[in-house]
Scaffold this motif. Structure first.
Motif, PDB file in Angstrom:
ATOM      1  N   THR A  23      -7.139 -62.727  39.707  1.00 23.09           N
ATOM      2  CA  THR A  23      -6.513 -62.333  38.442  1.00 23.09           C
ATOM      3  C   THR A  23      -7.631 -61.930  37.466  1.00 23.09           C
ATOM      4  OG1 THR A  23      -4.933 -63.028  36.752  1.00 23.09           O
ATOM      5  CG2 THR A  23      -6.477 -64.702  37.494  1.00 23.09           C
ATOM      6  N   GLY A  26      -9.367 -56.556  36.937  1.00 21.28           N
ATOM      7  CA  GLY A  26      -9.328 -55.169  36.464  1.00 21.28           C
ATOM      8  C   GLY A  26      -8.239 -54.318  37.106  1.00 21.28           C
ATOM      9  N   LYS A  27      -7.241 -54.949  37.695  1.00 21.25           N
ATOM     10  CA  LYS A  27      -6.155 -54.190  38.349  1.00 21.25           C
ATOM     11  C   LYS A  27      -5.427 -53.279  37.354  1.00 21.25           C
ATOM     12  CE  LYS A  27      -3.866 -57.813  39.750  1.00 21.25           C
ATOM     13  NZ  LYS A  27      -4.769 -58.896  39.297  1.00 21.25           N
ATOM     14  N   LYS A  44       5.049 -52.494  37.520  1.00 19.43           N
ATOM     15  CA  LYS A  44       4.563 -53.876  37.684  1.00 19.43           C
ATOM     16  C   LYS A  44       5.792 -54.684  38.079  1.00 19.43           C
ATOM     17  CE  LYS A  44       1.711 -57.466  36.547  1.00 19.43           C
ATOM     18  NZ  LYS A  44       0.316 -57.696  36.945  1.00 19.43           N
ATOM     19  N   ASP A  55       1.382 -56.037  31.030  1.00 19.04           N
ATOM     20  CA  ASP A  55       0.599 -54.992  31.696  1.00 19.04           C
ATOM     21  C   ASP A  55       1.239 -53.613  31.489  1.00 19.04           C
ATOM     22  OD1 ASP A  55      -1.171 -56.895  32.453  1.00 19.04           O
ATOM     23  OD2 ASP A  55      -0.864 -56.694  34.615  1.00 19.04           O
ATOM     24  N   GLU A 113       1.384 -52.264  40.613  1.00 19.77           N
ATOM     25  CA  GLU A 113       0.362 -53.300  40.405  1.00 19.77           C
ATOM     26  C   GLU A 113       0.899 -54.673  40.776  1.00 19.77           C
ATOM     27  OE1 GLU A 113      -1.392 -53.750  36.445  1.00 19.77           O
ATOM     28  OE2 GLU A 113      -2.189 -55.707  37.051  1.00 19.77           O
ATOM     29  N   ASN A 173     -15.218 -53.067  39.922  1.00 19.93           N
ATOM     30  CA  ASN A 173     -15.155 -53.032  38.454  1.00 19.93           C
ATOM     31  C   ASN A 173     -16.323 -53.824  37.871  1.00 19.93           C
ATOM     32  OD1 ASN A 173     -14.241 -52.648  35.848  1.00 19.93           O
ATOM     33  ND2 ASN A 173     -12.681 -54.249  35.979  1.00 19.93           N
ATOM     34  N   ASP A 197     -17.332 -48.495  35.350  1.00 22.84           N
ATOM     35  CA  ASP A 197     -18.175 -49.144  34.328  1.00 22.84           C
ATOM     36  C   ASP A 197     -17.305 -49.778  33.263  1.00 22.84           C
ATOM     37  OD1 ASP A 197     -20.521 -48.238  35.477  1.00 22.84           O
ATOM     38  OD2 ASP A 197     -20.421 -46.324  34.401  1.00 22.84           O
ATOM     39  N   ARG A 198     -17.896 -50.673  32.492  1.00 23.05           N
ATOM     40  CA  ARG A 198     -17.169 -51.209  31.337  1.00 23.05           C
ATOM     41  C   ARG A 198     -17.033 -50.093  30.316  1.00 23.05           C
ATOM     42  NH1 ARG A 198     -15.591 -56.011  31.756  1.00 23.05           N
ATOM     43  NH2 ARG A 198     -14.657 -56.117  29.694  1.00 23.05           N
ATOM     44  N   VAL A 199     -15.870 -49.960  29.749  1.00 22.94           N
ATOM     45  CA  VAL A 199     -15.655 -48.934  28.720  1.00 22.94           C
ATOM     46  C   VAL A 199     -15.117 -49.594  27.456  1.00 22.94           C
ATOM     47  CG1 VAL A 199     -15.322 -46.941  30.210  1.00 22.94           C
ATOM     48  CG2 VAL A 199     -13.375 -48.395  29.702  1.00 22.94           C
ATOM     49  N   MET A 210     -13.166 -41.751  33.843  1.00 24.12           N
ATOM     50  CA  MET A 210     -13.327 -42.686  34.964  1.00 24.12           C
ATOM     51  C   MET A 210     -12.716 -42.088  36.244  1.00 24.12           C
ATOM     52  SD  MET A 210     -11.678 -46.434  34.452  1.00 24.12           S
ATOM     53  CE  MET A 210     -12.439 -47.266  33.133  1.00 24.12           C
TER      54      MET A 210
END
Ligand SMILES: Nc1ncnc2c1ncn2[C@@H]1O[C@H](COP(=O)(O)OP(=O)(O)OP(=O)(O)O)[C@@H](O)[C@H]1O
Ligand SMILES: [Mg+2]
Length: 216
Positions: A23, A26-27, A44, A55, A113, A173, A197-199, A210
């Protein structure tokens, strides 16, 4: 060894099930990127926890896609717990046979997801992986890049292979980690489609960039 599998060569099927090693891995961010980049519908099926932004609400906000791109959750569970526990508290019984894949849009694709990881229980006998099997969708596995990810990723791949569930690939991720990236491809015999990458902020421009980096 890295960078020899361009995303452009990856054939993306009509439906994808986005699962992860854990959990919070980054899904939702990856599913939002795929929904936007592919102009796919997002679903979802099981939402656990309704107090925070769900989500579906997150994906709607960050992609800016219209309501038509979102299918309604099959189960909206109150407590942010494993689905089996959250459903029990709500007096509900989740059964895999109760789920049917919503219709895709005319453009054709749907991104689903999961909740947590593959062996999250849905009830006393069924797990999330049973739902993936039931829906008949191939999987994108979202993993962390950091230490510990090799073990979690290989265990998840082993479960999917045991059930003959096709793996489209892994999306990692976090900050690129060459050792972990190469180990997952070597030992897992899977393709790492890309590293996210982290954004900041997470918005449609960042998600499209991405997607383009991975798939074009
Ligand atoms: N690449 C990224 N850049 C910036 N923030 C990120 C990134 N990936 C994840 N996050 C943030 O980390 C948190 C967890 O990510 P996310 O919600 O996508 O995980 P998840 O696997 O979908 O979790 P869950 O099991 O609850 O569905 C979120 O606040 C998300 O916005
Ligand atoms: Mg999520």
């Amino acid at each position: 060894m890295l960078g020899d599998r361009s995303g452009a060569n990856i054939h993306l099927p009509k439906g994808l099930f986005v699962t992860g090693t854990d959990t919070g891995v980054g899904k939702t961010v990856v599913a939002a990127m795929l929904a936007l980049g592919l102009r796919a519908r997002y679903w979802k099926p099981i939402q656990s926890g309704l107090d925070e932004e769900t989500d579906t609400q997150f994906v709607k906000r960050v992609t800016g896609l219209s309501d038509a791109y979102f299918a309604e959750e099959r189960f909206r569970l109150t407590a942010p717990l494993s689905p089996h526990a959250s459903a029990a508290l709500d007096g509900l019984d989740i059964r895999v046979r109760d789920f049917a894949l919503p219709a895709a849009l005319p453009e054709g694709k749907i991104v689903v997801e999961g909740a947590g990881g593959l062996l999250v229980p849905l009830n006393s006998t069924q797990l999330l992986i049973d739902l993936i099997d039931h829906l008949g969708l191939p999987v994108i596995l979202v993993t962390r890049t950091s230490l510990g990810t090799i073990n979690h990723t290989l265990l998840s791949i082993e479960q999917l292979r045991q059930r003959s569930i096709p793996i489209v690939g892994v999306i990692m991720n976090g900050l690129e980690n060459k050792i972990n990236h190469e180990a997952i491809e070597h030992y897992g015999k899977v393709s790492v489609l890309g590293v996210v990458d982290r954004v900041d902020p997470i918005d449609s421009d960042a998600l499209q960039a991405m997607f383009d980096k991975i798939f074009s």
